[in-house]
Write a protein that holds these residues in place. Structure first.
Motif, short mmCIF file in Angstrom:
data_model
loop_
_atom_site.label_atom_id
_atom_site.label_comp_id
_atom_site.label_asym_id
_atom_site.label_seq_id
_atom_site.Cartn_x
_atom_site.Cartn_y
_atom_site.Cartn_z
N TYR A 130 0.83 -1.21 0.00
CA TYR A 130 0.00 0.00 0.00
C TYR A 130 0.86 1.26 0.00
CZ TYR A 130 -2.98 3.72 1.75
OH TYR A 130 -3.62 4.92 1.91
N TYR A 140 -5.40 -3.73 1.95
CA TYR A 140 -5.75 -4.20 0.60
C TYR A 140 -6.96 -3.45 0.05
CZ TYR A 140 -2.39 -8.02 0.38
OH TYR A 140 -1.24 -8.75 0.31
N ALA A 141 -7.91 -3.10 0.91
CA ALA A 141 -9.05 -2.29 0.44
C ALA A 141 -8.59 -0.91 0.00
CB ALA A 141 -10.09 -2.18 1.55
N THR A 175 -5.60 -0.21 -1.04
CA THR A 175 -4.78 -0.40 -2.25
C THR A 175 -5.66 -0.50 -3.49
OG1 THR A 175 -3.07 -1.53 -0.97
CG2 THR A 175 -3.07 -1.88 -3.35
N VAL A 176 -6.73 -1.29 -3.41
CA VAL A 176 -7.64 -1.42 -4.55
C VAL A 176 -8.31 -0.08 -4.86
CG1 VAL A 176 -9.76 -2.53 -5.34
CG2 VAL A 176 -8.02 -3.87 -4.13
N GLN A 177 -8.72 0.64 -3.83
CA GLN A 177 -9.34 1.94 -4.05
C GLN A 177 -8.37 2.93 -4.69
OE1 GLN A 177 -10.79 3.72 -0.46
NE2 GLN A 177 -11.74 5.47 -1.50
N LEU A 207 -5.72 2.18 -6.57
CA LEU A 207 -5.46 1.77 -7.95
C LEU A 207 -6.62 2.16 -8.87
CD1 LEU A 207 -3.86 -1.77 -7.42
CD2 LEU A 207 -2.71 0.32 -8.15
N ARG A 208 -7.83 2.01 -8.40
CA ARG A 208 -8.98 2.43 -9.21
C ARG A 208 -8.99 3.93 -9.42
NH1 ARG A 208 -14.00 -1.20 -6.69
NH2 ARG A 208 -13.31 -3.22 -7.55
#
Length: 223
Positions: A37, A118-119, A121-123, A125-126
């Motif tokens: 992250y 991880y949440a 990180t995904v946010q 990246l989006r």
């Protein structure tokens, strides 16, 4: 085997190693998710601060925390063997305080940290992908290397094309100007203005006028 035939000492070693390995594995995954992250959020800063020394410190910290969790069950087993062997030929952890402590430190807290990182990180990246789609020619996209090579190639090709066209225009102008100037003797018997005239005086052709003057003087003196 449904029973433990190796005694209390080996049961204590077995339980300690089991807790140590599980805790170290979970804590390693927790630190990996946190590093991912931070690396995505601030890649330049993470790369600058990521050194071998810092990596060694993180690994040592993980193993120290894992040993802290596992050493508690070792001490509990040494104090009272019922904490690890509640019955004859039975080797299991039997201490509610350790259940709470070990579960929080070695499972629930790392699990929450991994889910959160991880949440995020995904946010993140989006969000970056959405920004790049909306600003494909932005400074950030070029800095990330998305179209750096293509932009350089297009700029070089445009500069080469413009220089080639400029050279062609200059050559065309030079050819037209040369064609506009008439050749000597085609349309007019008089020499072009660039050639010096005989009637221009002594300064135009000094050697010729000097010789003529000298010859004229000799002829006059002979006469």
């Amino acid at each position: 085997m449904s029973y433990w035939p190796f005694g209390v000492t080996w049961c204590n070693i077995y339980v300690t190693c089991d807790v140590l390995a599980c805790s170290a594995s979970i804590l390693h995954m927790c630190f990996i998710s946190l590093g991912r992250y931070l690396g995505i959020r601030n890649p330049l800063g993470s790369r600058h601060h990521s050194t071998k020394r810092l990596t060694g410190i993180k690994i040592a910290l993980v193993w120290l925390l894992a040993m802290l969790v596992s050493s508690s069950i070792t001490v509990l087993g040494m104090i009272n063997q019922n904490n690890i062997m509640p019955g004859p030929n039975e080797c299991v952890i039997n201490n509610r305080a350790f259940f709470v402590f070990g579960s929080l430190v070695a499972f629930y807290i790392p699990m929450v940290m991994m889910v959160v990182t991880y949440a995020l990180t995904v946010q993140l990246l989006r969000k970056k992908a959405r920004f790049l789609e909306q600003h494909p020619e932005g400074e950030l996209f070029r800095r990330l290397g998305g179209r750096l090579a293509s932009s350089k190639h297009s700029n070089n090709s445009q500069s080469d094309g413009s220089s080639t066209s400029n050279k062609a225009v200059e050559m065309r102008k030079f050819t037209v100007n040369n064609n506009k100037q008439p050749a000597y003797g085609q349309h007019d018997s008089s020499p072009p203005s660039s050639l010096p005239s005989v009637a221009a005086g002594h300064s135009a052709l000094p050697w010729r006028w000097h010789g003529t003057t000298a010859g004229t003087g000799k002829m006059d003196s002979s006469n």
